[in-house]
Enzyme design. Structure first.
Site, mmCIF file in Angstrom:
data_model
loop_
_atom_site.group_PDB
_atom_site.id
_atom_site.type_symbol
_atom_site.label_atom_id
_atom_site.label_comp_id
_atom_site.label_asym_id
_atom_site.label_seq_id
_atom_site.Cartn_x
_atom_site.Cartn_y
_atom_site.Cartn_z
ATOM 1 N N LYS A 133 -5.650 -11.986 -8.571
ATOM 2 C CA LYS A 133 -6.969 -12.224 -8.017
ATOM 3 C C LYS A 133 -7.927 -11.115 -8.453
ATOM 4 O O LYS A 133 -7.519 -9.956 -8.574
ATOM 5 C CB LYS A 133 -6.868 -12.262 -6.488
ATOM 6 N N LYS A 187 -11.770 -5.620 -6.118
ATOM 7 C CA LYS A 187 -12.652 -4.461 -6.257
ATOM 8 C C LYS A 187 -11.860 -3.174 -6.439
ATOM 9 O O LYS A 187 -12.420 -2.147 -6.814
ATOM 10 C CB LYS A 187 -13.593 -4.354 -5.046
ATOM 11 N N LYS A 214 0.826 -1.211 0.000
ATOM 12 C CA LYS A 214 0.000 0.000 0.000
ATOM 13 C C LYS A 214 0.861 1.263 0.000
ATOM 14 O O LYS A 214 0.475 2.282 -0.573
ATOM 15 C CB LYS A 214 -0.954 0.000 1.200
#
Length: 334
Positions: free
Chosen positions: A197, A200, A115
């Site tokens: 994967k 969203k 992140k």
């Protein structure tokens, strides 16, 4: 009563919109667990703040996630579905656990590194101490088991380490959570990059099927799904795009891989992509219909929110009071 069953805890962040991968990999399986476990499912809105959010969008997504939990089949009478930010014990215990968490442990967290790379202009303290809040989420409810994906294993490990460290000092305060290993389900991958994967937060809008996508959008995304230069519908690691589509189709229809390969023997990828898309449309329609039905009944939603927030707060505060007493904090006068 909570003592009669083992406790299962899980949460999803209220950022973005849930994907087909979230549904098939998590939500769909959660529906079956309420009879076996005392279940707590949080809308992790506090966790969402580590990245800058549009306040109006965050509120909408949090409300939508609460509604989607129920629309997807989680019975709010059997499952405690609540907002993390509505139970102040989460933030209180997170601060206490921060004082029992080592910098070296936090430095090793891969999600912090990932992140930080994505949000280099906003590497904040919350992003760094995120695992202490996640540990508080789990330990407040004395969770016995936590469903975890591969990307969350590290967080459960540090939660266990923090709980054991606290218990070694103050006695048997926290239940040490174990990973929940449910029925094996195929991992749903990105439609545009089957090595990743389905997420969203993917920046490519064609990579993910969102639970609230309309039928035309779903079909269009499947038609654009990345495959390979062959035409044979065959399950193989060498054909990751087709393998991913077969995994989606088998999970939704209940058919075996062999049945799918026979069904599309001699047919091309176009026919197969359309069939997968139509199966997803059929699967999501009742969820979407139920979502809009619930959304219209504001009184029903507000009553559920109040009831479930209250239940979560009751159990969370029991643990928090015990922790505060152990570490030497004075109880407020009553």
């Amino acid at each position: 009563m909570i003592q009669d069953k083992k406790v299962l805890y899980s949460a999803m962040q209220s950022t973005g919109t849930l994907t087909l991968g979230n549904y098939l990999g998590a939500l769909n399986n959660w529906v079956k667990l309420a009879d076996e476990y005392e279940t707590f499912y949080a809308i992790a809105d506090l966790h969402s703040l580590t990245v800058r959010q549009n306040p109006a969008e965050l509120r909408k997504r949090a409300k939508d996630l609460f509604t989607l939990y129920i629309a997807a089949g989680l019975d709010p009478e059997k499952n405690c579905i609540y907002y993390q930010s509505h139970v102040s014990a989460h933030a209180e215990l997170a601060w206490i656990l921060n004082c029992f968490t080592y910098m070296g442990e936090l430095n090793r967290m891969t999600q912090f590194k990932d992140k930080s790379a994505k949000h280099a202009d906003n590497i904040n303290a919350g992003l760094f101490t995120y695992p202490a809040l996640m540990a508080a989420d789990i330990l407040l409810y004395q969770a016995d088991v936590v469903p975890v994906g591969a990307d969350q294993k590290q967080h459960l490990e540090i939660t266990r380490d923090i709980a054991q460290r606290f218990n070694n000092i103050y006695g048997d305060v926290f239940t040490i959570p174990e990973p929940y290993i449910g029925e094996a389900t195929a991992k749903i991958m990105s439609l545009q990059d089957p090595a990743k994967k389905m997420s969203k937060s993917d920046e490519n809008p064609n990579a993910s099927i969102l639970l609230m996508d309309d039928p035309d959008t779903i079909i269009r995304k499947f038609k654009r799904a990345v495959t390979d230069s062959e035409t044979e519908v065959r399950y193989s690691d060498e054909k990751p795009g087709i393998k991913n589509l077969i995994n989606i189709y088998t999970t939704i229809t209940g058919k075996t891989v062999e049945e799918v390969e026979r069904e599309f023997d001699g047919k091309g990828y176009g026919d197969f992509k359309l069939a997968v898309g139509e199966s997803v449309v059929d699967k999501l329609k009742p969820i979407q219909d139920r979502f809009y039905e619930i959304q219209k009944d504001k009184e029903y939603v507000n009553n559920l929110m109040k009831e479930n927030d209250g239940k979560a707060a009751y159990f969370a505060n029991k643990t928090l009071r015990k922790v505060k007493k152990k570490v030497g904090l004075i109880e407020p006068a009553r």
